[in-house]
Design a protein around this motif. Structure first.
Motif, mmCIF file in Angstrom:
data_model
loop_
_atom_site.group_PDB
_atom_site.id
_atom_site.type_symbol
_atom_site.label_atom_id
_atom_site.label_comp_id
_atom_site.label_asym_id
_atom_site.label_seq_id
_atom_site.Cartn_x
_atom_site.Cartn_y
_atom_site.Cartn_z
ATOM 1 N N ASP A 83 0.166 6.759 0.921
ATOM 2 C CA ASP A 83 0.079 8.164 1.302
ATOM 3 C C ASP A 83 -0.255 8.271 2.778
ATOM 4 N N ILE A 84 0.199 9.348 3.412
ATOM 5 C CA ILE A 84 -0.096 9.624 4.817
ATOM 6 C C ILE A 84 -0.596 11.061 4.901
ATOM 7 N N THR A 85 -1.824 11.244 5.367
ATOM 8 C CA THR A 85 -2.380 12.580 5.533
ATOM 9 C C THR A 85 -2.650 12.817 7.011
ATOM 10 N N ILE A 86 -3.167 13.990 7.325
ATOM 11 C CA ILE A 86 -3.432 14.327 8.721
ATOM 12 C C ILE A 86 -4.624 13.547 9.249
ATOM 13 N N ARG A 87 -5.446 12.985 8.359
ATOM 14 C CA ARG A 87 -6.639 12.248 8.782
ATOM 15 C C ARG A 87 -6.492 10.742 8.655
ATOM 16 N N SER A 88 -5.798 10.284 7.621
ATOM 17 C CA SER A 88 -5.784 8.858 7.348
ATOM 18 C C SER A 88 -4.470 8.429 6.703
ATOM 19 N N THR A 89 -4.296 7.106 6.661
ATOM 20 C CA THR A 89 -3.160 6.484 5.979
ATOM 21 C C THR A 89 -3.702 5.543 4.915
ATOM 22 N N MET A 90 -3.165 5.645 3.713
ATOM 23 C CA MET A 90 -3.645 4.825 2.601
ATOM 24 C C MET A 90 -2.648 3.719 2.297
ATOM 25 N N ILE A 91 -3.151 2.489 2.227
ATOM 26 C CA ILE A 91 -2.335 1.307 1.980
ATOM 27 C C ILE A 91 -2.820 0.644 0.690
ATOM 28 N N ARG A 92 -1.899 0.413 -0.228
ATOM 29 C CA ARG A 92 -2.207 -0.274 -1.484
ATOM 30 C C ARG A 92 -1.901 -1.756 -1.309
ATOM 31 N N ARG A 93 -2.964 -2.571 -1.318
ATOM 32 C CA ARG A 93 -2.779 -4.005 -1.172
ATOM 33 C C ARG A 93 -2.121 -4.591 -2.413
ATOM 34 N N PHE A 94 -1.685 -5.849 -2.297
ATOM 35 C CA PHE A 94 -0.993 -6.474 -3.420
ATOM 36 C C PHE A 94 -1.935 -6.783 -4.576
ATOM 37 N N ASP A 95 -3.259 -6.824 -4.301
ATOM 38 C CA ASP A 95 -4.219 -6.986 -5.391
ATOM 39 C C ASP A 95 -4.657 -5.639 -5.957
ATOM 40 N N GLN A 96 -3.911 -4.569 -5.556
ATOM 41 C CA GLN A 96 -4.105 -3.191 -6.038
ATOM 42 C C GLN A 96 -5.332 -2.503 -5.449
ATOM 43 N N ALA A 97 -6.016 -3.141 -4.506
ATOM 44 C CA ALA A 97 -7.097 -2.454 -3.800
ATOM 45 C C ALA A 97 -6.490 -1.423 -2.843
ATOM 46 N N LEU A 98 -7.165 -0.277 -2.704
ATOM 47 C CA LEU A 98 -6.665 0.798 -1.845
ATOM 48 C C LEU A 98 -7.454 0.824 -0.544
ATOM 49 N N ILE A 99 -6.738 0.719 0.575
ATOM 50 C CA ILE A 99 -7.354 0.747 1.900
ATOM 51 C C ILE A 99 -7.055 2.100 2.539
ATOM 52 N N THR A 100 -8.088 2.776 3.016
ATOM 53 C CA THR A 100 -7.925 4.043 3.730
ATOM 54 C C THR A 100 -8.209 3.801 5.205
ATOM 55 N N MET A 101 -7.178 3.930 6.030
ATOM 56 C CA MET A 101 -7.309 3.670 7.462
ATOM 57 C C MET A 101 -7.259 4.981 8.237
ATOM 58 N N PRO A 102 -8.262 5.284 9.072
ATOM 59 C CA PRO A 102 -8.187 6.473 9.937
ATOM 60 C C PRO A 102 -6.980 6.380 10.865
ATOM 61 N N ASN A 103 -6.280 7.474 11.022
ATOM 62 C CA ASN A 103 -5.085 7.470 11.869
ATOM 63 C C ASN A 103 -5.396 7.176 13.328
ATOM 64 N N SER A 104 -6.652 7.404 13.724
ATOM 65 C CA SER A 104 -7.022 7.111 15.109
ATOM 66 C C SER A 104 -6.905 5.618 15.406
ATOM 67 N N ASN A 105 -7.072 4.785 14.378
ATOM 68 C CA ASN A 105 -6.963 3.331 14.586
ATOM 69 C C ASN A 105 -5.522 2.888 14.819
ATOM 70 N N LEU A 106 -4.569 3.686 14.364
ATOM 71 C CA LEU A 106 -3.172 3.278 14.432
ATOM 72 C C LEU A 106 -2.637 3.255 15.857
ATOM 73 N N THR A 107 -3.246 4.062 16.742
ATOM 74 C CA THR A 107 -2.750 4.135 18.120
ATOM 75 C C THR A 107 -3.006 2.843 18.889
ATOM 76 N N SER A 108 -3.973 2.036 18.430
ATOM 77 C CA SER A 108 -4.297 0.784 19.131
ATOM 78 C C SER A 108 -4.112 -0.431 18.233
ATOM 79 N N SER A 109 -3.398 -0.278 17.130
ATOM 80 C CA SER A 109 -3.226 -1.371 16.177
ATOM 81 C C SER A 109 -1.817 -1.939 16.258
ATOM 82 N N SER A 110 -1.708 -3.204 15.893
ATOM 83 C CA SER A 110 -0.399 -3.850 15.779
ATOM 84 C C SER A 110 0.143 -3.591 14.379
ATOM 85 N N ILE A 111 1.318 -2.973 14.305
ATOM 86 C CA ILE A 111 1.907 -2.588 13.019
ATOM 87 C C ILE A 111 3.184 -3.402 12.801
ATOM 88 N N THR A 112 3.210 -4.144 11.696
ATOM 89 C CA THR A 112 4.406 -4.886 11.301
ATOM 90 C C THR A 112 4.977 -4.247 10.049
#
Length: 350
Positions: free
Chosen positions: A210-239
């Motif tokens: 999911d992608i919201t105005i505040r954060s992006t949610m990533i479901r790992r392969f072990d089914q854990a859900l990671i919520t990342m603040p969108n502010s981190n994406l501007t300085s992160s390496s995305i593959t």
């Protein structure tokens, strides 16, 4: 006295006639201009024009009434002490009507953006549209209130200054929210990933859920859900693995030092022929070279790409290639090397 009353009656009659005329003109304007524009928008399939007309219908109707009231009050013999208040009321109604029209346009335009986003399954665009819709509505309402207060003689300088201080305090308190909003804009404009994509952001890998105005949610392969603040994406390496067109295979085959030059040449030639004829291997880049004398082996460097990008399919192709490489090496009488040491003992003379 009778002449004065008669003149006053005539003025009242004219004022009432003006009001009636404004209602008639309102209906006529709606039936002629509005209907003509609506038919034009239907024929030309201009959705924005059609929705805009529907949204401003009521403000335009009310504007005719305000104009009628304004003309009628100029005709009526209003006393000087009440004339100023009457004019203030009319000007306030004009301000209200104009900003009502602007306010009404925001919602349908936001709906159009949502419809476009629904067709492209872009949830971030929908969220941004709702956010900016609320911001523009607030600004329009605030400007209208300030102008009406000024019309009635209120000093709004202090009010605006206080709003500025409050806004500054709010900005400091909501700097993280603003940073997340900026990150959302970056995600929306650059589109590095979409919902469902397999991505790796820093050390976090999985599918975008999911992608919201505040954060992006990533479901790992072990089914854990990671919520990342969108502010981190501007300085992160995305593959984004979902957008790969091919997958890399890079390996070094270590053959024993007992492998002769002729054997090595035949092995390299057969590997190149096999990879070049394999329809599962991308033919743009294929490198196979005898490249190094290692400590305990002769190194054959292999570098190529598979057409399969799905992890399971990629691993199946890689397994198939590995089996075939083993067959080629065995076929030419060579073997894979493993770390060995040769110890030479000299016989001492006694």
């Amino acid at each position: 006295m009778e002449i004065f009353l008669e003149q006053k009656t005539i003025q009242i009659g004219i004022a009432l006639g003006v009001l009636v005329a404004s209602f008639v003109l309102r209906v006529a304007f709606r039936k002629t201009v509005f209907r003509a524009l609506e038919k034009y928008s239907d024929k030309s399939d201009r959705e924005i024009l059609s929705i805009t007309l529907a949204s401003i219908r009521r403000p335009v109707d009310f504007l005719f009434i305000v104009i009628g009231i304004a003309i009628a009050t100029n005709v009526l013999p209003i006393e000087a002490q009440y004339a100023n208040i009457t004019n203030q009321i009319i000007r306030s109604l004009f301000i209200f009507t104009i900003f009502w029209g602007f306010f009404s346009i925001i919602e349908p335009l936001s709906r159009i953006v949502n419809d476009i986003s629904n067709k492209s399954d872009n949830l971030l665009t929908q969220t941004a549209a709702r956010l900016f819709s609320k911001i523009f509505k607030f600004l329009i309402a605030a400007i209208a209130i300030v102008m009406i207060l000024q019309e009635w003689g209120y000093n709004v300088t202090g009010f605006v200054a206080s709003l500025g201080l409050v806004g500054m305090a709010f900005a400091l308190a909501a700097k993280d929210t603003a940073a997340n909003l900026f990150g959302s804009i970056v995600v929306f404009s650059d589109k590095p990933f979409s919902i469902g994509d397999w991505v790796k952001i820093n050390d976090n890998e999985g599918h975008v859920e999911d992608i919201t105005i505040r954060s992006t949610m990533i479901r790992r392969f072990d089914q854990a859900l990671i919520t990342m603040p969108n502010s981190n994406l501007t300085s992160s390496s995305i593959t984004n693995f979902s957008r790969m067109q091919k997958r890399q295979i890079k390996m070094t085959l270590g053959l024993t030092y007992s492998t002769s030059t002729e054997q090595m040449q035949h092995i390299i030639s057969d590997i190149r022929d096999y990879l070049g004829s394999n329809d599962k291997i991308d033919q743009e880049i294929i490198h196979v070279y005898f490249h190094d004398f290692d400590a305990s082996s002769l190194g054959v460097f292999c570098y190529f790409f598979t057409k399969a990008t799905n992890w399971g399919e990629y691993m199946a192709v890689r397994e198939e290639v590995n089996f075939e490489l083993m067959k080629i090496i065995t076929k030419h009488g060579s073997q894979f090397a493993y770390p060995t040491q040769t110890l030479h003992l000299e016989k001492s003379c006694i």
